[in-house]
Write a protein that holds these residues in place. Structure first.
Motif, PDB file in Angstrom:
ATOM      1  N   LEU A  25      -5.289  19.123  -4.328  1.00  0.00           N
ATOM      2  CA  LEU A  25      -4.227  18.686  -3.405  1.00  0.00           C
ATOM      3  C   LEU A  25      -3.422  17.537  -3.982  1.00  0.00           C
ATOM      4  O   LEU A  25      -2.189  17.478  -3.837  1.00  0.00           O
ATOM      5  CB  LEU A  25      -4.861  18.270  -2.064  1.00  0.00           C
ATOM      6  N   VAL A  26      -4.098  16.585  -4.624  1.00  0.00           N
ATOM      7  CA  VAL A  26      -3.386  15.462  -5.241  1.00  0.00           C
ATOM      8  C   VAL A  26      -2.422  15.955  -6.303  1.00  0.00           C
ATOM      9  O   VAL A  26      -1.264  15.508  -6.392  1.00  0.00           O
ATOM     10  CB  VAL A  26      -4.395  14.457  -5.827  1.00  0.00           C
ATOM     11  N   LEU A  27      -2.883  16.907  -7.115  1.00  0.00           N
ATOM     12  CA  LEU A  27      -2.002  17.442  -8.163  1.00  0.00           C
ATOM     13  C   LEU A  27      -0.814  18.196  -7.579  1.00  0.00           C
ATOM     14  O   LEU A  27       0.309  18.082  -8.068  1.00  0.00           O
ATOM     15  CB  LEU A  27      -2.822  18.378  -9.090  1.00  0.00           C
ATOM     16  N   ILE A  28      -1.074  18.960  -6.489  1.00  0.00           N
ATOM     17  CA  ILE A  28       0.024  19.725  -5.870  1.00  0.00           C
ATOM     18  C   ILE A  28       1.088  18.804  -5.306  1.00  0.00           C
ATOM     19  O   ILE A  28       2.290  18.974  -5.534  1.00  0.00           O
ATOM     20  CB  ILE A  28      -0.535  20.645  -4.767  1.00  0.00           C
ATOM     21  N   PHE A  29       0.646  17.762  -4.549  1.00  0.00           N
ATOM     22  CA  PHE A  29       1.618  16.906  -3.873  1.00  0.00           C
ATOM     23  C   PHE A  29       2.242  15.855  -4.795  1.00  0.00           C
ATOM     24  O   PHE A  29       3.227  15.238  -4.412  1.00  0.00           O
ATOM     25  CB  PHE A  29       0.943  16.206  -2.675  1.00  0.00           C
ATOM     26  N   SER A  30       1.641  15.636  -5.963  1.00  0.00           N
ATOM     27  CA  SER A  30       2.211  14.652  -6.882  1.00  0.00           C
ATOM     28  C   SER A  30       3.105  15.288  -7.941  1.00  0.00           C
ATOM     29  O   SER A  30       3.951  14.625  -8.526  1.00  0.00           O
ATOM     30  CB  SER A  30       1.082  13.847  -7.550  1.00  0.00           C
ATOM     31  N   LYS A  31       2.929  16.578  -8.189  1.00  0.00           N
ATOM     32  CA  LYS A  31       3.689  17.231  -9.255  1.00  0.00           C
ATOM     33  C   LYS A  31       4.836  18.103  -8.748  1.00  0.00           C
ATOM     34  O   LYS A  31       5.664  18.533  -9.544  1.00  0.00           O
ATOM     35  CB  LYS A  31       2.750  18.094 -10.100  1.00  0.00           C
ATOM     36  N   ASN A  32       4.882  18.411  -7.455  1.00  0.00           N
ATOM     37  CA  ASN A  32       5.914  19.303  -6.923  1.00  0.00           C
ATOM     38  C   ASN A  32       6.850  18.541  -5.992  1.00  0.00           C
ATOM     39  O   ASN A  32       6.392  17.824  -5.069  1.00  0.00           O
ATOM     40  CB  ASN A  32       5.277  20.457  -6.154  1.00  0.00           C
ATOM     41  N   ALA A  33       8.159  18.686  -6.223  1.00  0.00           N
ATOM     42  CA  ALA A  33       9.155  17.929  -5.457  1.00  0.00           C
ATOM     43  C   ALA A  33       9.133  18.279  -3.979  1.00  0.00           C
ATOM     44  O   ALA A  33       9.247  17.403  -3.115  1.00  0.00           O
ATOM     45  CB  ALA A  33      10.549  18.206  -6.034  1.00  0.00           C
ATOM     46  N   MET A  34       8.957  19.580  -3.653  1.00  0.00           N
ATOM     47  CA  MET A  34       8.977  19.982  -2.239  1.00  0.00           C
ATOM     48  C   MET A  34       7.823  19.346  -1.464  1.00  0.00           C
ATOM     49  O   MET A  34       7.997  18.797  -0.378  1.00  0.00           O
ATOM     50  CB  MET A  34       8.906  21.510  -2.136  1.00  0.00           C
ATOM     51  N   GLN A  35       6.607  19.406  -2.067  1.00  0.00           N
ATOM     52  CA  GLN A  35       5.461  18.823  -1.395  1.00  0.00           C
ATOM     53  C   GLN A  35       5.582  17.295  -1.292  1.00  0.00           C
ATOM     54  O   GLN A  35       5.203  16.683  -0.292  1.00  0.00           O
ATOM     55  CB  GLN A  35       4.164  19.187  -2.125  1.00  0.00           C
ATOM     56  N   LYS A  36       6.142  16.664  -2.348  1.00  0.00           N
ATOM     57  CA  LYS A  36       6.332  15.209  -2.307  1.00  0.00           C
ATOM     58  C   LYS A  36       7.297  14.822  -1.188  1.00  0.00           C
ATOM     59  O   LYS A  36       7.105  13.832  -0.477  1.00  0.00           O
ATOM     60  CB  LYS A  36       6.863  14.714  -3.659  1.00  0.00           C
ATOM     61  N   SER A  37       8.359  15.656  -1.024  1.00  0.00           N
ATOM     62  CA  SER A  37       9.327  15.385   0.047  1.00  0.00           C
ATOM     63  C   SER A  37       8.677  15.519   1.416  1.00  0.00           C
ATOM     64  O   SER A  37       8.916  14.729   2.319  1.00  0.00           O
ATOM     65  CB  SER A  37      10.502  16.368  -0.084  1.00  0.00           C
ATOM     66  N   TRP A  38       7.810  16.554   1.572  1.00  0.00           N
ATOM     67  CA  TRP A  38       7.128  16.744   2.868  1.00  0.00           C
ATOM     68  C   TRP A  38       6.227  15.544   3.201  1.00  0.00           C
ATOM     69  O   TRP A  38       6.203  15.043   4.310  1.00  0.00           O
ATOM     70  CB  TRP A  38       6.309  18.026   2.804  1.00  0.00           C
ATOM     71  N   VAL A  39       5.498  15.070   2.149  1.00  0.00           N
ATOM     72  CA  VAL A  39       4.614  13.913   2.352  1.00  0.00           C
ATOM     73  C   VAL A  39       5.416  12.680   2.733  1.00  0.00           C
ATOM     74  O   VAL A  39       5.041  11.915   3.641  1.00  0.00           O
ATOM     75  CB  VAL A  39       3.780  13.650   1.079  1.00  0.00           C
ATOM     76  N   ALA A  40       6.576  12.488   2.062  1.00  0.00           N
ATOM     77  CA  ALA A  40       7.410  11.323   2.377  1.00  0.00           C
ATOM     78  C   ALA A  40       7.904  11.383   3.827  1.00  0.00           C
ATOM     79  O   ALA A  40       7.933  10.369   4.534  1.00  0.00           O
ATOM     80  CB  ALA A  40       8.597  11.262   1.411  1.00  0.00           C
ATOM     81  N   GLY A  41       8.297  12.601   4.264  1.00  0.00           N
ATOM     82  CA  GLY A  41       8.764  12.757   5.647  1.00  0.00           C
ATOM     83  C   GLY A  41       7.678  12.449   6.660  1.00  0.00           C
ATOM     84  O   GLY A  41       7.905  11.770   7.657  1.00  0.00           O
TER      85      GLY A  41
END
Length: 284
Positions: A25-41
């Protein structure tokens, strides 16, 4: 500690699986822009939710100070409305009058600590006493109208005779529109209604007319709101109006009050005593 080690040893595969899932999960949300944007939101929404609760808590903590400020402001307004005599100067022929408005009344704010409205004679206790300058025969007002008269006080508290008292309290009241005055009493029936007597029946009345204090008792300032006319009829015994007055203040909901101190009461009493002496001399 031993319990934890035994727990991990028994579930080593499951713990290792969870560890790998976390890394994934850390790799998915740290390496992909879409997931990073979702986390930021989601993070922004959570911060906004927490900030809202914090703001509400801070506002609640400020209510006490706001309430005290409003009481202080109300007290100042009462001093402005009733605390001073009129600035209108008396006119004396050949006398150069330089008199201005002078202080007649001052007020002490207080809170109700006990109240009753279901007896024939009702009382309430306030958290102000002799140390605050509160003594018997001082009037007590609420924000919307009169409330009673002090009958006893200790250092810290005062006992007040409520206006809802049968044959215990009589208020000098007047019709605001016409200026005719009479005596206001309570008959014990309805805690929202008192009765105004001694008004001649030729005086024109209307339901909704305002009734105020007439200022002749040295207890309440002139013009303090009492209530409005709810109905009227002729008292066959006296030939005067029997006027039902709906109180502007709800006595069962009293909280904040103001004790009225007449700074010239002793002087008024002194001249009234001379009147009694004159009457006695005339009758002798």
């Amino acid at each position: 500690m031993g319990f934890l080690l035994r727990l991990f040893s028994k579930n080593a595969l499951f713990v290792f699986f969870i560890f790998l899932q976390i890394i994934a999960l850390v790799l998915i949300f740290s390496k992909n822009a879409m997931q990073k944007s979702w986390v930021a939101g989601q993070t922004a929404a959570f911060n906004s939710w927490v900030s809202g609760y914090i703001d509400e808590g801070v506002s609640y903590l400020k209510l006490k100070q706001i309430n005290e400020d409003l009481v202080s402001q109300n007290k100042s307004l009462m001093l402005e409305l009733y605390g001073k005599e009129g600035a209108k100067n008396p006119v004396f022929k050949k006398v150069h009058d330089t008199l201005g408005g002078g202080q007649i009344y001052t007020f002490v704010d207080g809170e109700i600590v006990f109240n009753s409205i279901n007896r024939r004679n009702n009382y309430f206790t306030i958290n102000r006493g002799r140390r605050d300058g509160v003594f018997p025969q001082m009037g007590v007002m609420a924000p919307k109208g009169i409330a009673g008269i002090v009958i006893n006080s200790t250092d810290s508290y005062a006992l007040v005779q409520s206006v809802l008292s049968v044959n215990k309290i009589r208020i000098n009241a007047a019709l605001k529109k016409s200026g005719y005055f009479g005596t206001l009493t309570w008959n014990g029936d309805n805690s929202r209604v008192m009765h105004l007597a001694d008004i001649p029946k030729y005086v024109a009345l209307k339901v909704g007319d305002t009734v105020v204090t007439d200022g002749k008792s040295a207890i309440f300032p002139k013009g303090v709101m009492i209530g409005t006319i709810a109905g009227y009829s002729v008292d066959n015994k006296t030939g005067f109006w029997d006027i039902s007055v709906e109180l502007s203040e709800k006595m069962g909901a009293l909280n904040k009050v103001f004790v009225v101190k007449n700074l010239k009461k002793a002087e008024v009493q002194k001249i009234q005593d001379t009147l009694q002496a004159v009457i006695k001399k005339e009758n002798d």
